[in-house]
Motif scaffolding. Structure first.
Motif, PDB file in Angstrom:
ATOM      1  N   ALA A  90    -123.507  27.868  55.946  1.00  0.00           N
ATOM      2  CA  ALA A  90    -123.988  28.429  56.748  1.00  0.00           C
ATOM      3  C   ALA A  90    -123.553  28.688  57.957  1.00  0.00           C
ATOM      4  O   ALA A  90    -123.820  29.713  58.516  1.00  0.00           O
ATOM      5  N   GLU A  91    -122.644  27.876  58.215  1.00  0.00           N
ATOM      6  CA  GLU A  91    -121.757  28.234  59.719  1.00  0.00           C
ATOM      7  C   GLU A  91    -120.960  29.434  59.620  1.00  0.00           C
ATOM      8  O   GLU A  91    -120.805  30.376  60.421  1.00  0.00           O
ATOM      9  N   GLN A  92    -120.577  29.758  58.529  1.00  0.00           N
ATOM     10  CA  GLN A  92    -119.466  30.912  57.868  1.00  0.00           C
ATOM     11  C   GLN A  92    -120.521  32.181  58.117  1.00  0.00           C
ATOM     12  O   GLN A  92    -120.023  33.177  58.548  1.00  0.00           O
ATOM     13  N   ILE A  93    -121.627  32.087  57.484  1.00  0.00           N
ATOM     14  CA  ILE A  93    -122.735  33.210  57.752  1.00  0.00           C
ATOM     15  C   ILE A  93    -122.921  33.613  59.109  1.00  0.00           C
ATOM     16  O   ILE A  93    -122.801  34.611  59.407  1.00  0.00           O
ATOM     17  N   ALA A  94    -123.276  32.495  59.685  1.00  0.00           N
ATOM     18  CA  ALA A  94    -123.739  32.679  60.999  1.00  0.00           C
ATOM     19  C   ALA A  94    -122.686  33.378  61.759  1.00  0.00           C
ATOM     20  O   ALA A  94    -122.999  34.256  62.642  1.00  0.00           O
ATOM     21  N   GLU A  95    -121.468  32.871  61.873  1.00  0.00           N
ATOM     22  CA  GLU A  95    -120.321  33.247  62.561  1.00  0.00           C
ATOM     23  C   GLU A  95    -119.720  34.922  62.002  1.00  0.00           C
ATOM     24  O   GLU A  95    -119.180  35.726  62.621  1.00  0.00           O
ATOM     25  N   SER A  96    -120.475  35.459  60.998  1.00  0.00           N
ATOM     26  CA  SER A  96    -120.185  36.828  60.552  1.00  0.00           C
ATOM     27  C   SER A  96    -120.738  37.786  61.789  1.00  0.00           C
ATOM     28  O   SER A  96    -120.595  39.118  61.709  1.00  0.00           O
ATOM     29  N   THR A  97    -121.716  37.135  62.502  1.00  0.00           N
ATOM     30  CA  THR A  97    -122.291  37.806  63.540  1.00  0.00           C
ATOM     31  C   THR A  97    -121.304  38.214  64.664  1.00  0.00           C
ATOM     32  O   THR A  97    -121.509  39.063  65.517  1.00  0.00           O
ATOM     33  N   LEU A  98    -120.182  37.765  64.705  1.00  0.00           N
ATOM     34  CA  LEU A  98    -119.107  37.941  65.587  1.00  0.00           C
ATOM     35  C   LEU A  98    -117.999  39.017  65.165  1.00  0.00           C
ATOM     36  O   LEU A  98    -117.540  38.996  64.058  1.00  0.00           O
ATOM     37  N   ASN A  99    -117.860  39.850  66.178  1.00  0.00           N
ATOM     38  CA  ASN A  99    -117.209  41.265  65.744  1.00  0.00           C
ATOM     39  C   ASN A  99    -115.940  41.258  66.799  1.00  0.00           C
ATOM     40  O   ASN A  99    -116.199  41.423  67.916  1.00  0.00           O
ATOM     41  N   LYS A 100    -114.812  41.102  65.932  1.00  0.00           N
ATOM     42  CA  LYS A 100    -113.589  41.213  66.922  1.00  0.00           C
ATOM     43  C   LYS A 100    -113.533  42.725  67.695  1.00  0.00           C
ATOM     44  O   LYS A 100    -113.387  43.706  67.020  1.00  0.00           O
ATOM     45  N   ILE A 101    -113.370  42.573  69.129  1.00  0.00           N
ATOM     46  CA  ILE A 101    -113.262  44.049  69.706  1.00  0.00           C
ATOM     47  C   ILE A 101    -111.845  44.064  70.342  1.00  0.00           C
ATOM     48  O   ILE A 101    -111.749  45.096  70.865  1.00  0.00           O
ATOM     49  N   SER A 102    -111.193  43.142  70.478  1.00  0.00           N
ATOM     50  CA  SER A 102    -109.798  43.186  70.941  1.00  0.00           C
ATOM     51  C   SER A 102    -108.674  42.372  70.288  1.00  0.00           C
ATOM     52  O   SER A 102    -109.083  41.276  69.737  1.00  0.00           O
ATOM     53  N   GLU A 103    -107.576  42.653  70.509  1.00  0.00           N
ATOM     54  CA  GLU A 103    -106.274  41.796  69.867  1.00  0.00           C
ATOM     55  C   GLU A 103    -106.215  40.775  70.987  1.00  0.00           C
ATOM     56  O   GLU A 103    -106.673  40.659  72.244  1.00  0.00           O
ATOM     57  N   GLN A 104    -105.346  39.661  70.552  1.00  0.00           N
ATOM     58  CA  GLN A 104    -104.948  38.535  71.546  1.00  0.00           C
ATOM     59  C   GLN A 104    -104.256  39.170  72.808  1.00  0.00           C
ATOM     60  O   GLN A 104    -103.539  40.103  72.883  1.00  0.00           O
ATOM     61  N   LEU A 105    -104.507  38.403  73.952  1.00  0.00           N
ATOM     62  CA  LEU A 105    -104.163  38.529  75.312  1.00  0.00           C
ATOM     63  C   LEU A 105    -103.136  37.706  75.694  1.00  0.00           C
ATOM     64  O   LEU A 105    -102.352  37.884  76.628  1.00  0.00           O
ATOM     65  N   GLY A 106    -102.974  36.439  75.018  1.00  0.00           N
ATOM     66  CA  GLY A 106    -102.244  35.465  75.448  1.00  0.00           C
ATOM     67  C   GLY A 106    -101.201  35.240  74.368  1.00  0.00           C
ATOM     68  O   GLY A 106    -100.764  35.852  73.484  1.00  0.00           O
ATOM     69  N   THR A 107    -100.633  33.837  74.597  1.00  0.00           N
ATOM     70  CA  THR A 107     -99.531  33.480  73.643  1.00  0.00           C
ATOM     71  C   THR A 107    -100.152  32.989  72.223  1.00  0.00           C
ATOM     72  O   THR A 107     -99.355  32.841  71.362  1.00  0.00           O
ATOM     73  N   ASN A 108    -101.365  32.576  72.257  1.00  0.00           N
ATOM     74  CA  ASN A 108    -102.034  32.222  70.885  1.00  0.00           C
ATOM     75  C   ASN A 108    -102.696  33.152  70.538  1.00  0.00           C
ATOM     76  O   ASN A 108    -103.445  34.092  70.995  1.00  0.00           O
ATOM     77  N   ARG A 109    -102.967  33.140  69.076  1.00  0.00           N
ATOM     78  CA  ARG A 109    -103.679  33.885  68.064  1.00  0.00           C
ATOM     79  C   ARG A 109    -105.189  33.933  68.651  1.00  0.00           C
ATOM     80  O   ARG A 109    -105.529  32.977  68.620  1.00  0.00           O
ATOM     81  N   GLY A 110    -105.739  34.971  68.750  1.00  0.00           N
ATOM     82  CA  GLY A 110    -107.173  35.090  69.220  1.00  0.00           C
ATOM     83  C   GLY A 110    -107.503  36.689  69.561  1.00  0.00           C
ATOM     84  O   GLY A 110    -106.933  37.634  69.178  1.00  0.00           O
ATOM     85  N   GLY A 111    -108.624  36.770  70.342  1.00  0.00           N
ATOM     86  CA  GLY A 111    -108.918  37.808  70.844  1.00  0.00           C
ATOM     87  C   GLY A 111    -110.447  37.857  71.451  1.00  0.00           C
ATOM     88  O   GLY A 111    -110.972  36.819  71.341  1.00  0.00           O
ATOM     89  N   TRP A 112    -110.940  39.004  71.920  1.00  0.00           N
ATOM     90  CA  TRP A 112    -112.217  38.981  72.265  1.00  0.00           C
ATOM     91  C   TRP A 112    -113.151  39.419  71.046  1.00  0.00           C
ATOM     92  O   TRP A 112    -112.906  40.086  70.347  1.00  0.00           O
ATOM     93  N   TYR A 113    -114.433  38.754  71.172  1.00  0.00           N
ATOM     94  CA  TYR A 113    -115.333  38.818  70.062  1.00  0.00           C
ATOM     95  C   TYR A 113    -116.812  38.941  70.672  1.00  0.00           C
ATOM     96  O   TYR A 113    -116.985  38.617  71.716  1.00  0.00           O
ATOM     97  N   GLU A 114    -117.487  40.103  70.231  1.00  0.00           N
ATOM     98  CA  GLU A 114    -118.899  40.295  70.464  1.00  0.00           C
ATOM     99  C   GLU A 114    -119.618  39.838  69.311  1.00  0.00           C
ATOM    100  O   GLU A 114    -119.725  40.030  68.237  1.00  0.00           O
ATOM    101  N   ASN A 115    -120.914  38.989  69.906  1.00  0.00           N
ATOM    102  CA  ASN A 115    -122.147  38.699  69.188  1.00  0.00           C
ATOM    103  C   ASN A 115    -122.922  39.861  68.758  1.00  0.00           C
ATOM    104  O   ASN A 115    -123.528  40.528  69.810  1.00  0.00           O
TER     105      ASN A 115
END
Length: 317
Positions: A78-103
């Motif tokens: 259920a958590e994975q289904i819920a997190e599918s509402t997050l859409n990645k809108i940018s690449e990582q900005l720092g040294t660690n993997r990640g980015g901006w996401y929008e609900n």
């Protein structure tokens, strides 16, 4: 066991509670839990954060080991289904993997990071929570799950814009947090190019990237976090470093006022609570706990301020 349930979808459609009472007489029906989970997952995409607590509650009430394992699996799904509402809108900005996401349901934005060692995420959570306790503007962070991977998410600072080091040096928001920065060993608080503090739309300064605090360097390497000394009180004033360019020039009176505020505001019970909320466990939790409590005492003695007595032996309450 006789099993009773009640549906608590409020009239406004907000999924707030889903309580099932388990008696002690009869057996449990797997189908009930599947139906309960199905109801929850249907609402998850709209009401993730309110529904997640309920799934944990259902799972905690199940005493049968096999069913408990099944419920854990359903909760993760259920958590994975819920997190599918997050859409990645940018690449990582720092040294660690990640980015901006929008609900996509709420339009809220989060900067999400995936650490190789998740204890670094927990350390960042602890640092952010301590800043918040002290009334210092910092990232509001929480743990989340994106496509099956654990991560830490920091809420967007509205209207955030970068600032030059001259403005950082003049900002009371920034300068008044120096003792806290040194206490947390947050070496990278201002960033190598002064990009770890931003100004919000209302003119306040926010410390937004505190992954290099406590026992971790910004890029994930371990660092010493002594309970008996705070070398950062001197090192972070060194003009050879970005922090020195911002914090040098603070008077002893300013430092003492900050120290007084820290020891008056942050108590052992707060440290214990924040570490527990972070999920940090084992040796790493004890190193951080001992470091935070020891450093609190060091600041008290160094600046001759007098809050309640600090005893590491009383840490477990």
């Amino acid at each position: 066991m006789a099993l009773e349930s009640q549906n608590f979808i409020e009239s406004g459609g907000i999924f707030t509670e889903h309580k099932n009472k388990i008696s002690k007489e009869n057996g449990l029906e797997n189908s009930f839990f599947k139906k309960a989970a199905d109801k929850i997952t249907q609402e998850f995409k709209k009401h993730f954060f309110k529904s997640k607590d309920h799934l944990e509650q259902i799972s905690s009430e199940v005493q049968d080991l096999e069913l408990s394992v099944e419920m854990d699996g359903l909760r993760e799904e259920a958590e994975q289904i819920a997190e599918s509402t997050l859409n990645k809108i940018s690449e990582q900005l720092g040294t660690n993997r990640g980015g901006w996401y929008e609900n996509t349901d709420t339009n809220e934005k989060y900067y999400i990071k995936f650490y190789e060692n998740f204890d670094q995420a927990r350390a960042e959570f602890i640092a952010n929570a301590i800043y918040d306790k002290l009334g210092i503007n910092a990232a509001k962070s929480k743990f989340t799950n994106v496509e099956g991977e654990h991560a830490i998410a920091s809420s967007e600072v509205l209207g955030a814009e970068g600032v030059y080091h001259d403005e950082l040096k003049q900002s009371a928001d920034v300068k008044n947090g120096f003792i806290a920065d040194a206490y947390l060993a947050n070496w990278d608080v201002v960033g190598l190019v002064y990009d770890n503090i931003v100004k919000s739309s209302d003119g306040k300064m926010y410390r937004i990237d505190n992954g290099g605090a406590l026992t971790f360097r910004a890029q994930g390497q371990a660092k010493e976090f002594s309970p008996n000394d705070i070398p950062e009180l001197e090192n972070m004033m060194n003009l050879d470093y970005p922090t020195g360019q911002v914090f040098s020039g603070l008077s002893m009176q300013e430092l003492k006022l900050q120290a007084q505020h820290l020891v008056d505001t942050l108590k052992q019970k707060d440290i214990n609570k924040i570490i527990a909320e972070s999920g940090m466990e084992g040796d790493q939790a004890e190193i951080i706990r001992e470091g935070l409590i020891g450093r609190l005492k060091f600041i008290q003695e160094q600046f001759k301020v007098s809050p309640a007595e600090i005893k590491y032996s009383e840490q477990v309450q």
